[in-house]
Write a protein that holds these residues in place. Structure first.
Motif, PDB file in Angstrom:
ATOM      1  N   ILE A 169       8.651  87.537 168.820  1.00 51.17           N
ATOM      2  CA  ILE A 169       7.650  86.484 169.029  1.00 51.17           C
ATOM      3  C   ILE A 169       6.243  87.047 168.828  1.00 51.17           C
ATOM      4  CG2 ILE A 169       6.589  85.018 170.811  1.00 51.17           C
ATOM      5  CD1 ILE A 169       9.431  84.591 171.928  1.00 51.17           C
ATOM      6  N   GLY A 170       5.987  88.225 169.390  1.00 53.15           N
ATOM      7  CA  GLY A 170       4.656  88.814 169.281  1.00 53.15           C
ATOM      8  C   GLY A 170       4.267  89.107 167.853  1.00 53.15           C
ATOM      9  N   LEU A 171       5.196  89.671 167.057  1.00 55.26           N
ATOM     10  CA  LEU A 171       4.862  89.982 165.667  1.00 55.26           C
ATOM     11  C   LEU A 171       4.715  88.711 164.840  1.00 55.26           C
ATOM     12  CD1 LEU A 171       4.292  92.078 163.541  1.00 55.26           C
ATOM     13  CD2 LEU A 171       6.759  92.323 163.160  1.00 55.26           C
ATOM     14  N   ASN A 172       5.560  87.734 165.079  1.00 58.26           N
ATOM     15  CA  ASN A 172       5.393  86.455 164.383  1.00 58.26           C
ATOM     16  C   ASN A 172       4.036  85.831 164.688  1.00 58.26           C
ATOM     17  OD1 ASN A 172       7.672  85.424 162.697  1.00 58.26           O
ATOM     18  ND2 ASN A 172       8.880  85.936 164.502  1.00 58.26           N
ATOM     19  N   ALA A 173       3.621  85.919 165.944  1.00 54.37           N
ATOM     20  CA  ALA A 173       2.332  85.346 166.331  1.00 54.37           C
ATOM     21  C   ALA A 173       1.170  86.065 165.665  1.00 54.37           C
ATOM     22  CB  ALA A 173       2.180  85.390 167.852  1.00 54.37           C
ATOM     23  N   ALA A 174       1.326  87.368 165.427  1.00 46.57           N
ATOM     24  CA  ALA A 174       0.267  88.148 164.789  1.00 46.57           C
ATOM     25  C   ALA A 174       0.124  87.830 163.308  1.00 46.57           C
ATOM     26  CB  ALA A 174       0.534  89.639 164.985  1.00 46.57           C
ATOM     27  N   GLN A 175       1.060  87.068 162.757  1.00 50.25           N
ATOM     28  CA  GLN A 175       1.050  86.754 161.334  1.00 50.25           C
ATOM     29  C   GLN A 175      -0.199  85.990 160.902  1.00 50.25           C
ATOM     30  OE1 GLN A 175       1.524  83.557 159.807  1.00 50.25           O
ATOM     31  NE2 GLN A 175       1.794  84.275 157.689  1.00 50.25           N
ATOM     32  N   THR A 176      -0.906  85.418 161.851  1.00 53.61           N
ATOM     33  CA  THR A 176      -2.153  84.724 161.496  1.00 53.61           C
ATOM     34  C   THR A 176      -3.170  85.665 160.870  1.00 53.61           C
ATOM     35  OG1 THR A 176      -2.974  85.088 163.749  1.00 53.61           O
ATOM     36  CG2 THR A 176      -1.891  82.968 163.285  1.00 53.61           C
ATOM     37  N   GLY A 177      -2.975  86.968 161.067  1.00 50.06           N
ATOM     38  CA  GLY A 177      -3.885  87.943 160.469  1.00 50.06           C
ATOM     39  C   GLY A 177      -3.443  88.441 159.110  1.00 50.06           C
ATOM     40  N   SER A 178      -2.438  87.831 158.514  1.00 48.84           N
ATOM     41  CA  SER A 178      -1.893  88.326 157.240  1.00 48.84           C
ATOM     42  C   SER A 178      -2.873  88.181 156.088  1.00 48.84           C
ATOM     43  CB  SER A 178      -0.598  87.590 156.890  1.00 48.84           C
ATOM     44  OG  SER A 178      -0.169  87.933 155.582  1.00 48.84           O
ATOM     45  N   GLU A 179      -3.240  89.300 155.504  1.00 50.16           N
ATOM     46  CA  GLU A 179      -4.093  89.292 154.314  1.00 50.16           C
ATOM     47  C   GLU A 179      -3.289  88.877 153.083  1.00 50.16           C
ATOM     48  OE1 GLU A 179      -7.170  89.551 154.437  1.00 50.16           O
ATOM     49  OE2 GLU A 179      -7.650  90.604 156.299  1.00 50.16           O
ATOM     50  N   LEU A 284       6.101  88.435 158.673  1.00 54.30           N
ATOM     51  CA  LEU A 284       7.303  87.613 158.762  1.00 54.30           C
ATOM     52  C   LEU A 284       8.539  88.384 158.329  1.00 54.30           C
ATOM     53  CD1 LEU A 284       5.984  84.214 157.324  1.00 54.30           C
ATOM     54  CD2 LEU A 284       6.227  84.885 159.726  1.00 54.30           C
ATOM     55  N   SER A 285       8.387  89.220 157.309  1.00 54.03           N
ATOM     56  CA  SER A 285       9.524  89.978 156.802  1.00 54.03           C
ATOM     57  C   SER A 285      10.051  90.939 157.851  1.00 54.03           C
ATOM     58  CB  SER A 285       9.124  90.753 155.538  1.00 54.03           C
ATOM     59  OG  SER A 285       8.708  89.874 154.522  1.00 54.03           O
ATOM     60  N   TYR A 286       9.158  91.661 158.524  1.00 58.48           N
ATOM     61  CA  TYR A 286       9.661  92.609 159.506  1.00 58.48           C
ATOM     62  C   TYR A 286      10.062  91.927 160.807  1.00 58.48           C
ATOM     63  CZ  TYR A 286      10.767  96.653 162.179  1.00 58.48           C
ATOM     64  OH  TYR A 286      11.470  97.558 162.945  1.00 58.48           O
ATOM     65  N   ALA A 287       9.462  90.795 161.134  1.00 52.69           N
ATOM     66  CA  ALA A 287       9.941  90.044 162.295  1.00 52.69           C
ATOM     67  C   ALA A 287      11.406  89.660 162.086  1.00 52.69           C
ATOM     68  CB  ALA A 287       9.085  88.805 162.525  1.00 52.69           C
ATOM     69  N   ALA A 288      11.762  89.282 160.854  1.00 48.92           N
ATOM     70  CA  ALA A 288      13.166  89.004 160.539  1.00 48.92           C
ATOM     71  C   ALA A 288      14.007  90.262 160.705  1.00 48.92           C
ATOM     72  CB  ALA A 288      13.286  88.466 159.113  1.00 48.92           C
TER      73      ALA A 288
END
Length: 465
Positions: A169-179, A284-288
């Motif tokens: 959940i935490g890593l998915n939430a951090a996805q908003t910072g994806s360059e 998203l890839s590593y959250a999976a």
């Protein structure tokens, strides 16, 4: 500040030696940029000149049995040999321990820094200590890119939610910072995907220790996370977890390094690669990949081994038995005759003792030779391969990495074994995402294997006796 400004900043770093001589520090980004054209040409030539050559056959057993042994992935960063174990860019674990920079600054004096393995896996080159220090500083700087909403979100999660669920959940939430996601939405050319993928990959490396540590401190302690960025990546992670012991720092450096990569076919690495092939960003890839790692048949094995060893210890104490070769042998045969497995022994690929087990054993002999659980592991190791060989139904009678890691963590008071897979997850990000960089740099396509129905297989088998 644009997406590549941090990389540009680090490309301009210079170092002074002996007070007078000045030389450039070759950075990670600069090294990758210099390698890329030749790598792209090499792959294009290989495909053009040899693309039609057959490298293996697939049996119906393999198709039904989880594609075991099917040669169908390109993986840059590591290779797993059934006899000698893992090689990171051609280097065995003992070779890595001898040549990669350590916290002391002297190769071979202590365990390798995780930053040095990141460099090796990305570039195939052994870095200097100066290059590693530059990468350490960059990762500490990038840690500030953890989006402000992530920690409050983690703090709001139930404490009884599994730590791996929280981590995902935490890593998915951090996805908003994806360059990468932003660049793709803005129509960046395909030949520049790798630049933005690298930005995300380094940012993920930088932020996941804090996400992981916050979960640990919330679930088991007071929720307070304290950093020390004067230390390396692993040392700072230990402080965030709440541990301040140089010996434990060394264990964490070893643990994080040896769990980074195990070629591409393992579930978490393959999942990261598969999801990344859809052009999902590295978050998203590593959250999976984390969700794959959370499965009991993948990342939970070390805690199951530890429970088994502790149960063995308790049983012997209750029955007034000593832990020795004779009693372990008796217990092992009872387990096998009940058609149960011996946790921590065997591997899908390896046919010898896992070198990741061996280096942990050497760490234990050096740092905790009198630990009771360590002694049990040593006794099991002395007799179990022979027992399993005699039993005859095990392809690999030798111990794997999970036979030891939980015992070492327990020695230092890290007893929350439900959390152990999160440590694995911090480490495995390195292997999966270093490969994901090359997936984008080499323009690898969407992964899409062909499947067949049982009826098709039956028809095929009848027509091909």
């Amino acid at each position: 500040m644009n997406a590549l400004s941090t990389a540009t900043k680090f490309l301009t770093r210079r170092a002074t030696t002996s007070g007078t001589a000045i030389r450039s520090v070759t950075t990670l980004q600069e090294t990758l940029a210099s390698q890329l054209p030749a790598k792209q040409t090499q792959l294009a030539t290989l495909k053009k000149e040899h693309g039609s050559k057959v490298i293996g056959q697939v049996t119906i057993d393999q198709l039904i049995g989880g594609a075991r042994g099917v040669k169908c992935m390109l993986w840059e960063t590591s290779n797993l040999d059934p006899e000698e174990g893992i090689r990171f860019r051609g280097l065995t674990i003992p070779e890595c321990q001898q040549v990669l920079p350590t916290y002391s600054g002297k190769a071979g004096d202590g365990e390798p820094l995780l930053e040095s393995l990141i460099w090796l896996l990305l570039t195939s080159e052994v870095p200097t200590k100066e290059q590693v220090d530059t990468l350490t500083a960059e990762l500490h700087q990038r840690a500030s890119k953890l989006p402000s909403h992530v920690i409050p979100l983690i703090n709001s999660l139930p404490k009884d939610m599994h730590p791996m669920t929280q981590f995902s959940i935490g890593l998915n939430a951090a996805q908003t910072g994806s360059e990468f996601a932003k660049a793709y939405a803005n129509g960046v050319p395909k030949n520049e995907y790798h630049k933005y993928a690298l930005e995300d990959i380094l940012n993920v490396f930088a932020i996941i220790p804090e996400i992981a540590a916050q979960i640990y401190r919330n679930v088991y302690f007071d929720g307070v996370v304290t950093k020390d960025q004067s230390l390396d990546y692993s040392g700072n992670f230990c402080r965030m977890l709440g541990y301040d012991d140089p010996s434990f720092d060394e264990l964490m450096r070893l643990y994080l390094c040896i769990h980074t990569d195990h070629e591409g076919g393992n579930a978490s690495a393959h999942t990261t690669h598969l999801v990344g092939s859809t052009l999902s960003d590295p978050y998203l890839s590593y959250a999976a990949g984390l969700n794959a790692l959370a499965g009991p048949l993948h990342g939970l094995a070390n805690q199951e081994v530890l429970r088994w060893i502790q149960a063995l210890q308790a049983k012997f104490e209750a029955e007034g038995k000593e832990v020795n070769a004779e009693t372990i042998t008796e217990f092992a045969w009872e387990t096998l005759n009940a058609k149960k497995v011996i946790p921590g022994y065997g591997h899908a690929v390896l046919r010898k003792t896992d070198p990741r087990y061996s280096c942990q054993r050497e760490f234990g002999l050096k740092h905790m030779p009198d630990d009771p659980l360590f002694k049990i592991v040593e006794t099991i190791y002395s007799v179990m391969p022979g027992i399993l060989t005699e039993h005859g139904k095990v392809a690999n009678p030798y111990p794997n990495v999970d036979s030891h890691s939980g015992v070492l963590l327990w020695h230092y008071g890290f007893t929350q074994y439900q959390y152990y897979t999160v440590l694995f997850g911090v480490s495995r990000a390195v292997g999966g995402l270093c490969q994901l960089y090359w997936d984008r740099a080499l323009g690898l396509p969407l992964e899409r294997p062909k499947s067949h129905t049982p009826e098709w297989l039956e028809t095929f088998a009848k027509n091909n006796p």
